[in-house]
Design an enzyme around this catalytic site. Structure first.
Site, PDB file in Angstrom:
ATOM      1  N   PHE A  68      24.137   8.195  21.851  1.00 15.35           N
ATOM      2  CA  PHE A  68      25.404   8.519  22.541  1.00 15.35           C
ATOM      3  C   PHE A  68      25.614   9.950  22.905  1.00 15.35           C
ATOM      4  O   PHE A  68      26.256  10.634  22.750  1.00 15.35           O
ATOM      5  CB  PHE A  68      26.499   8.221  21.275  1.00 15.35           C
ATOM      6  CG  PHE A  68      27.904   7.723  21.977  1.00 15.35           C
ATOM      7  CD1 PHE A  68      28.009   6.712  22.595  1.00 15.35           C
ATOM      8  CD2 PHE A  68      29.001   8.494  21.620  1.00 15.35           C
ATOM      9  CE1 PHE A  68      29.384   6.271  23.326  1.00 15.35           C
ATOM     10  CE2 PHE A  68      30.272   8.052  22.105  1.00 15.35           C
ATOM     11  CZ  PHE A  68      30.501   7.097  22.755  1.00 15.35           C
ATOM     12  N   GLY A  69      24.353  10.104  23.850  1.00 16.49           N
ATOM     13  CA  GLY A  69      24.215  11.156  24.618  1.00 16.49           C
ATOM     14  C   GLY A  69      25.148  11.266  25.880  1.00 16.49           C
ATOM     15  O   GLY A  69      26.010  10.378  25.819  1.00 16.49           O
ATOM     16  N   ILE A  92      24.635   9.648  28.897  1.00 20.46           N
ATOM     17  CA  ILE A  92      24.551   8.487  29.409  1.00 20.46           C
ATOM     18  C   ILE A  92      25.419   7.224  28.642  1.00 20.46           C
ATOM     19  O   ILE A  92      26.226   6.582  28.769  1.00 20.46           O
ATOM     20  CB  ILE A  92      23.013   7.971  29.754  1.00 20.46           C
ATOM     21  CG1 ILE A  92      22.528   8.986  30.769  1.00 20.46           C
ATOM     22  CG2 ILE A  92      23.174   6.426  30.604  1.00 20.46           C
ATOM     23  CD1 ILE A  92      21.069   8.667  31.099  1.00 20.46           C
ATOM     24  N   ARG A 142      22.010   9.783  15.111  1.00 20.57           N
ATOM     25  CA  ARG A 142      21.639  10.324  13.915  1.00 20.57           C
ATOM     26  C   ARG A 142      22.946  11.145  13.588  1.00 20.57           C
ATOM     27  O   ARG A 142      23.524  11.065  12.476  1.00 20.57           O
ATOM     28  CB  ARG A 142      20.603  11.215  13.913  1.00 20.57           C
ATOM     29  CG  ARG A 142      19.345  10.609  13.133  1.00 20.57           C
ATOM     30  CD  ARG A 142      18.387  11.780  12.972  1.00 20.57           C
ATOM     31  NE  ARG A 142      18.010  12.261  14.140  1.00 20.57           N
ATOM     32  CZ  ARG A 142      16.978  12.062  14.762  1.00 20.57           C
ATOM     33  NH1 ARG A 142      16.035  11.228  14.201  1.00 20.57           N
ATOM     34  NH2 ARG A 142      16.559  12.607  16.017  1.00 20.57           N
ATOM     35  N   THR A 143      23.465  11.537  14.632  1.00 18.58           N
ATOM     36  CA  THR A 143      24.649  12.649  14.239  1.00 18.58           C
ATOM     37  C   THR A 143      25.976  12.184  14.929  1.00 18.58           C
ATOM     38  O   THR A 143      26.115  11.692  16.122  1.00 18.58           O
ATOM     39  CB  THR A 143      24.462  14.209  14.711  1.00 18.58           C
ATOM     40  OG1 THR A 143      22.914  14.266  14.711  1.00 18.58           O
ATOM     41  CG2 THR A 143      25.199  15.121  14.445  1.00 18.58           C
ATOM     42  N   THR A 174      18.696   0.288  29.760  1.00 20.42           N
ATOM     43  CA  THR A 174      18.175   1.173  30.851  1.00 20.42           C
ATOM     44  C   THR A 174      17.580   2.496  30.268  1.00 20.42           C
ATOM     45  O   THR A 174      17.412   3.322  31.305  1.00 20.42           O
ATOM     46  CB  THR A 174      19.595   1.740  31.586  1.00 20.42           C
ATOM     47  OG1 THR A 174      20.546   2.098  30.765  1.00 20.42           O
ATOM     48  CG2 THR A 174      20.201   0.407  32.424  1.00 20.42           C
ATOM     49  N   ARG A 225      14.293   3.193  27.934  1.00 19.53           N
ATOM     50  CA  ARG A 225      12.814   2.987  28.172  1.00 19.53           C
ATOM     51  C   ARG A 225      12.433   1.700  27.492  1.00 19.53           C
ATOM     52  O   ARG A 225      12.749   1.036  26.545  1.00 19.53           O
ATOM     53  CB  ARG A 225      12.177   4.217  27.437  1.00 19.53           C
ATOM     54  CG  ARG A 225      12.037   5.288  28.015  1.00 19.53           C
ATOM     55  CD  ARG A 225      11.283   5.637  29.462  1.00 19.53           C
ATOM     56  NE  ARG A 225      11.385   6.806  30.083  1.00 19.53           N
ATOM     57  CZ  ARG A 225      12.257   7.244  30.897  1.00 19.53           C
ATOM     58  NH1 ARG A 225      13.126   6.155  31.316  1.00 19.53           N
ATOM     59  NH2 ARG A 225      12.010   8.367  31.508  1.00 19.53           N
ATOM     60  N   GLU A 265       5.230  -0.640  32.495  1.00 13.59           N
ATOM     61  CA  GLU A 265       5.631  -0.546  33.837  1.00 13.59           C
ATOM     62  C   GLU A 265       4.642  -0.258  34.668  1.00 13.59           C
ATOM     63  O   GLU A 265       3.810   0.446  34.469  1.00 13.59           O
ATOM     64  CB  GLU A 265       6.653   0.181  34.199  1.00 13.59           C
ATOM     65  CG  GLU A 265       8.058  -0.084  33.339  1.00 13.59           C
ATOM     66  CD  GLU A 265       9.253   0.973  33.565  1.00 13.59           C
ATOM     67  OE1 GLU A 265       9.148   1.808  34.636  1.00 13.59           O
ATOM     68  OE2 GLU A 265      10.309   0.806  32.993  1.00 13.59           O
ATOM     69  N   HIS A 315      13.720  -0.611  37.196  1.00 10.02           N
ATOM     70  CA  HIS A 315      13.768   0.858  37.192  1.00 10.02           C
ATOM     71  C   HIS A 315      14.624   1.372  38.160  1.00 10.02           C
ATOM     72  O   HIS A 315      14.170   2.537  38.829  1.00 10.02           O
ATOM     73  CB  HIS A 315      12.425   1.521  36.767  1.00 10.02           C
ATOM     74  CG  HIS A 315      12.650   2.671  35.731  1.00 10.02           C
ATOM     75  ND1 HIS A 315      11.558   3.136  34.808  1.00 10.02           N
ATOM     76  CD2 HIS A 315      13.718   3.410  35.761  1.00 10.02           C
ATOM     77  CE1 HIS A 315      12.084   4.088  34.125  1.00 10.02           C
ATOM     78  NE2 HIS A 315      13.504   4.170  34.683  1.00 10.02           N
ATOM     79  N   GLY A 321      17.764   2.846  37.499  1.00 12.40           N
ATOM     80  CA  GLY A 321      18.769   3.483  37.103  1.00 12.40           C
ATOM     81  C   GLY A 321      19.391   4.658  37.821  1.00 12.40           C
ATOM     82  O   GLY A 321      20.647   4.800  37.801  1.00 12.40           O
TER      83      GLY A 321
HETATM   84  C1  DGY Z   1      15.108   9.135  33.554  1.00 15.83           C
HETATM   85  O1  DGY Z   1      15.627   9.959  34.451  1.00 15.83           O
HETATM   86  O2  DGY Z   1      14.501   9.235  32.635  1.00 15.83           O
HETATM   87  C2  DGY Z   1      15.167   7.899  34.238  1.00 15.83           C
HETATM   88  O3  DGY Z   1      14.528   6.796  33.731  1.00 15.83           O
HETATM   89  C3  DGY Z   1      14.760   7.934  35.947  1.00 15.83           C
HETATM   90  O4  DGY Z   1      15.513   6.780  36.342  1.00 15.83           O
END
Ligand code: DGY
Length: 317
Positions: free
Chosen positions: A151-152, A154, A174-175, A234, A236, A265, A283, A285
């Protein structure tokens, strides 16, 4: 004037500023290219892509290297310990790609739930023979529960989108965040990931790839997801065991998945390619023009700062 290696074409104007100040060697082959080898002995900065592996072997060949500026927020392609041991600064591109990545994640969520990609394939193949009450039924998004893993920035941006769609939001990491932030986002903390899975109709991954998160979603964990759940990744690829995911999509409990990232990938596991209920993006995102320009400019700004003897703007701790 320092030598800067840039791993391929970058959008935006930052690259011109770099060229005006330094010798720029650019090659789409990245740090594996002959062009990199030719300048490795004198290179002081590398503008790296997530496809570049920055490890001990590379650092040995580049003794003058002062900074690796990754054009990504994720830095799992960089051996941070090896860089720290040699005093090489590592930077990434946080913030500028937060909304673009959350947009794509939410797009995949809707596409997977409402079978948009599958429907597109069907229409193109001439399979749309008319509306019926039972044709291509999907999962309801409004009112469903979204579990966010990581939950950073993004993950929180994903939560904001989900709230706009009337979803209930749970998160795990974790936090626990301060209550005020939880309240503002309308998100509820669940310490145990398996408990989060037990409640979530949709699960979206936004954690970094680390030794702890590699195959976090293995066969066992996928089996603990709710019947009919939908997984979005989205973050890794290696966070999910792709072979196990294909089985969970074919036999349950998953109804669908939306993926933007893959274990190896650009290869996509053949079993996933055979699943009609997974939406596969290449990929993308951060792939809107404004965001990619901002990422490139951020990497260049970090390089300029470090080469001028100043602290970087976005160092990776
Ligand atoms: C990142 O910034 O880590 C993304 O995967 C790139 O699109």
């Amino acid at each position: 004037m320092a030598t800067v290696f840039v791993s391929g074409a970058l959008p935006g104007e930052g690259i011109e500023a770099l060229r005006a100040a330094h010798e720029v060697v650019q090659d789409e082959g990245g740090v594996r290219s002959a062009a990199f080898e030719a300048c490795a002995g004198r290179v002081e900065a590398v503008v790296a892509l997530l496809t570049d592996r920055i490890d001990d072997a590379l650092l040995d060949r580049a003794p003058s290297l002062a900074i690796v500026a990754n054009v990504a927020v994720g830095v799992d392609n960089v051996d941070l310990r090896a860089c720290a041991a040699r005093g090489v600064v590592v930077t990434n591109t946080p913030d500028v790609l937060t909304d673009a990545t959350a947009d794509l994640a939410f797009g995949l969520l809707i596409a997977a739930a409402r079978r948009i990609a599958e429907g597109d394939r069907l229409v193109r193949a001439g399979g749309f023979t008319g509306w019926t009450p039972t044709f291509m039924l999907g999962a309801k998004v409004h009112g469903a529960t979204l579990g966010v893993v990581g939950f950073g920035r993004i993950g929180q941006a994903m939560a904001r989108r989900a709230r706009g769609f009337g979803m209930h939001v749970l998160y795990t990491q974790r936090t626990r965040l301060p209550e005020g932030i939880e309240r503002a986002l309308g998100a509820t903390y669940v310490a145990d990931i398996d408990e989060l899975l037990a409640w979530s109709d949709f699960v979206s991954l936004h954690c970094p790839l680390t030794p702890e998160t590699r195959h976090l979603f293995d066969a066992g964990r996928l089996a603990r997801m709710r019947p009919g759940a939908i997984l979005i990744n989205t973050a890794r690829g290696p966070i999910v065991d792709e072979a196990a995911l294909a089985v969970a999509l074919e036999r349950g409990p998953l109804a669908a998945a939306g993926l933007d990232v893959y274990e190896d990938e650009p290869r996509v596991h053949p079993a996933l390619l055979a699943c009609p209920n997974v939406v596969l993006a290449p990929h993308l995102g951060s792939a809107d023009r404004t965001t990619r320009e901002a990422m490139a400019n951020a990497a260049v700004a970090n390089v300029m700062r470090v080469l001028a003897g100043e602290p970087p703007i976005t160092p990776v701790a």
